[in-house]
Design an enzyme around this catalytic site. Sequence first.
Site, PDB file in Angstrom:
ATOM      1  N   ARG A  51     -37.269   9.323  14.286  1.00 21.56           N
ATOM      2  CA  ARG A  51     -37.787  10.328  13.348  1.00 21.56           C
ATOM      3  C   ARG A  51     -37.068  11.665  13.402  1.00 21.56           C
ATOM      4  NH1 ARG A  51     -41.159   6.902  13.994  1.00 21.56           N
ATOM      5  NH2 ARG A  51     -40.368   7.073  16.103  1.00 21.56           N
ATOM      6  N   THR A  52     -36.972  12.229  14.613  1.00 20.17           N
ATOM      7  CA  THR A  52     -36.512  13.615  14.695  1.00 20.17           C
ATOM      8  C   THR A  52     -35.064  13.722  14.214  1.00 20.17           C
ATOM      9  OG1 THR A  52     -37.972  13.822  16.581  1.00 20.17           O
ATOM     10  CG2 THR A  52     -36.440  15.626  16.209  1.00 20.17           C
ATOM     11  N   LYS A  80     -18.575  11.631  30.506  1.00 20.28           N
ATOM     12  CA  LYS A  80     -17.433  11.969  31.397  1.00 20.28           C
ATOM     13  C   LYS A  80     -17.764  13.166  32.265  1.00 20.28           C
ATOM     14  CE  LYS A  80     -14.534  11.064  27.436  1.00 20.28           C
ATOM     15  NZ  LYS A  80     -13.725  11.831  26.499  1.00 20.28           N
ATOM     16  N   ARG A 101     -31.573  17.215  21.492  1.00 17.83           N
ATOM     17  CA  ARG A 101     -32.631  16.567  22.300  1.00 17.83           C
ATOM     18  C   ARG A 101     -32.014  16.172  23.633  1.00 17.83           C
ATOM     19  NH1 ARG A 101     -36.682  11.838  20.478  1.00 17.83           N
ATOM     20  NH2 ARG A 101     -37.654  13.683  19.565  1.00 17.83           N
ATOM     21  N   HIS A 129     -41.644  20.163  22.154  1.00 19.25           N
ATOM     22  CA  HIS A 129     -41.060  19.501  20.972  1.00 19.25           C
ATOM     23  C   HIS A 129     -41.497  20.322  19.758  1.00 19.25           C
ATOM     24  CE1 HIS A 129     -39.532  16.641  18.241  1.00 19.25           C
ATOM     25  NE2 HIS A 129     -40.022  15.518  18.732  1.00 19.25           N
TER      26      HIS A 129
HETATM   27  N1   CP Z   1     -41.882  12.039  17.026  1.00 24.08           N
HETATM   28  C1   CP Z   1     -40.674  11.844  17.581  1.00 24.08           C
HETATM   29  O1   CP Z   1     -40.141  12.711  18.301  1.00 24.08           O
HETATM   30  O2   CP Z   1     -40.122  10.641  17.285  1.00 24.08           O
HETATM   31  P1   CP Z   1     -38.651  10.186  17.700  1.00 24.08           P
HETATM   32  O3   CP Z   1     -38.637  10.066  19.213  1.00 24.08           O
HETATM   33  O4   CP Z   1     -38.406   8.895  16.995  1.00 24.08           O
HETATM   34  O5   CP Z   1     -37.702  11.274  17.275  1.00 24.08           O
END
Ligand code: CP
Length: 310
Positions: A51-52, A80, A101, A129
């Site tokens: 999603r993100t 590396k 992320r 998040h």
């Molecule tokens: N909600 C969320 O962070 O989903 P993903 O891990 O798929 O990005």
Amino acid sequence: MRHLMRPLDFSVEELDKLFTLAEDIEKNPEKYAHACEGKKLATCFYEPSTRTRLSFEAAMLNLGGNVLGFSDANSSSAAKGESVSDTIRVISCFADICAIRHPKEGAPMVAASHSSIPVINAGDGGHQHPTQTLTDLLTIRAIKGRLGNFTIGLCGDLKFGRTVHSLINALVRYEQIQFVFISPEELTVPDYIIEMLRENNIPFREVRKLEDIMPELDILYMTRVQKERFFNEEDYVRLKDYYILDREKMNDAKPDMIVLHPLPRVNEISVEIDNDPRAVYFRQVQYGVYVRMALLLTLLEIEGKEKENV
Ligand code: CP
């Protein structure tokens, strides 16, 4: 230049403006279709995501911009031994804005401190998040018509769940919110969050059984027990199916209660309730695209210029 590390980086007034922009994007997508022409978003994902990452990429493409990046640390020079601070210096030469992320808490903050482009925390370990929280808040505002005056139950892995930590942090700034934390003993909300709630006199309860609390809730925020955060497979297996939201439990809920989930789901929500109008977790994903479009426009400082051109 501005980054987004935590939901509190934006004031309540700034969030209101962001959500109003997201709602305008939903209603008038064509107005924003070229707003980011010539701009590039880098998505640097050291941890898996559907999603993100893809909603950030869809957001930039919807705005007429371009995307580049990596979706796996092993396909980047991190494999590396390159540091996050060196990587962001390099990414700053290629892109105008970056969503990152990382499994380590604080890694996006390190990136931001070495970056010459805006950096967005797209999830750091069990910490925060913020763009999921923007998604959650926009969904609540759009469907319930308000951000405040409700009882919200947060259920599942409240210890490692970064979406939960970010959402609680963001919600304490709104009026008349009562929290109910529903988790096994081993996965309760971290002490620093409990202390923060006590210091601010925010009402909360901690319970173990979901069925006991269902009739009271206006919003139920389900979460997955996250295999990747456990050190011990045995503990994960014991706790993974602790809560399963099914039709029977939904029968006890208010008719206008809504069920949110950041997704991915495993077993914690039975597919039998997917067609219940109160199950809004797939609508929530769509709101995630609108709010990320609004965020890109805001951090790139395009929003005002776009309005002038309309
Ligand atoms: N909600 C969320 O962070 O989903 P993903 O891990 O798929 O990005």
